[in-house]
Scaffold this motif. Structure first.
Motif, short mmCIF file in Angstrom:
data_model
loop_
_atom_site.label_atom_id
_atom_site.label_comp_id
_atom_site.label_asym_id
_atom_site.label_seq_id
_atom_site.Cartn_x
_atom_site.Cartn_y
_atom_site.Cartn_z
N ARG A 107 0.87 -1.18 0.00
CA ARG A 107 0.00 0.00 0.00
C ARG A 107 0.90 1.22 0.00
O ARG A 107 1.86 1.30 0.75
N ARG A 108 0.55 2.17 -0.88
CA ARG A 108 1.32 3.41 -0.95
C ARG A 108 0.39 4.55 -1.28
O ARG A 108 -0.74 4.34 -1.70
N HIS A 109 0.89 5.76 -1.08
CA HIS A 109 0.11 6.94 -1.44
C HIS A 109 0.69 7.56 -2.69
O HIS A 109 1.89 7.83 -2.76
N ASP A 110 -0.16 7.77 -3.67
CA ASP A 110 0.24 8.42 -4.92
C ASP A 110 -0.42 9.80 -4.94
O ASP A 110 -1.62 9.90 -4.67
N PRO A 111 0.36 10.86 -5.23
CA PRO A 111 -0.21 12.20 -5.21
C PRO A 111 -1.43 12.38 -6.13
O PRO A 111 -2.35 13.14 -5.83
N ARG A 112 -1.46 11.69 -7.24
CA ARG A 112 -2.57 11.84 -8.19
C ARG A 112 -3.71 10.86 -7.95
O ARG A 112 -4.87 11.19 -8.16
N ALA A 113 -3.38 9.65 -7.52
CA ALA A 113 -4.40 8.61 -7.39
C ALA A 113 -4.85 8.39 -5.95
O ALA A 113 -5.84 7.70 -5.71
N GLY A 114 -4.13 8.93 -4.98
CA GLY A 114 -4.45 8.69 -3.57
C GLY A 114 -3.83 7.39 -3.09
O GLY A 114 -2.76 6.98 -3.54
N GLU A 115 -4.52 6.71 -2.18
CA GLU A 115 -4.00 5.45 -1.64
C GLU A 115 -4.27 4.32 -2.63
O GLU A 115 -5.41 4.13 -3.07
N VAL A 116 -3.22 3.59 -2.97
CA VAL A 116 -3.33 2.47 -3.91
C VAL A 116 -2.57 1.27 -3.36
O VAL A 116 -1.66 1.41 -2.55
#
Length: 66
Positions: free
Chosen positions: A43-52
């Motif tokens: 699980r990671r946070h992407d600035p454009r997609a949010g939590e993925v």
């Protein structure tokens, strides 16, 4: 989901970096949510997609402590 036979003792909740072991040495950092001998999901946070949650095969990828 944890793998009781994980040779490196990794388990869900551990922070890791995953990267290809060949030419594309771009690390993806996150928290393990599932792992098996065939795959790892972090699980990671992407600035454009949010939590993925990103899934990687174990073959051809290194899993390093973050």
């Amino acid at each position: 989901m944890a793998d009781p036979n994980e040779p490196n003792g990794r388990k869900p909740g551990d922070r890791v970096e995953v990267m290809p072991d060949d030419y594309g040495k771009v690390k993806v950092a996150g928290e393990i949510v599932a792992l098996s001998p065939q795959h790892i999901a972090i699980r990671r946070h992407d600035p454009r997609a949010g939590e993925v949650v990103v899934h990687f095969p174990r073959a051809g990828f290194l899993v390093l402590p973050a």
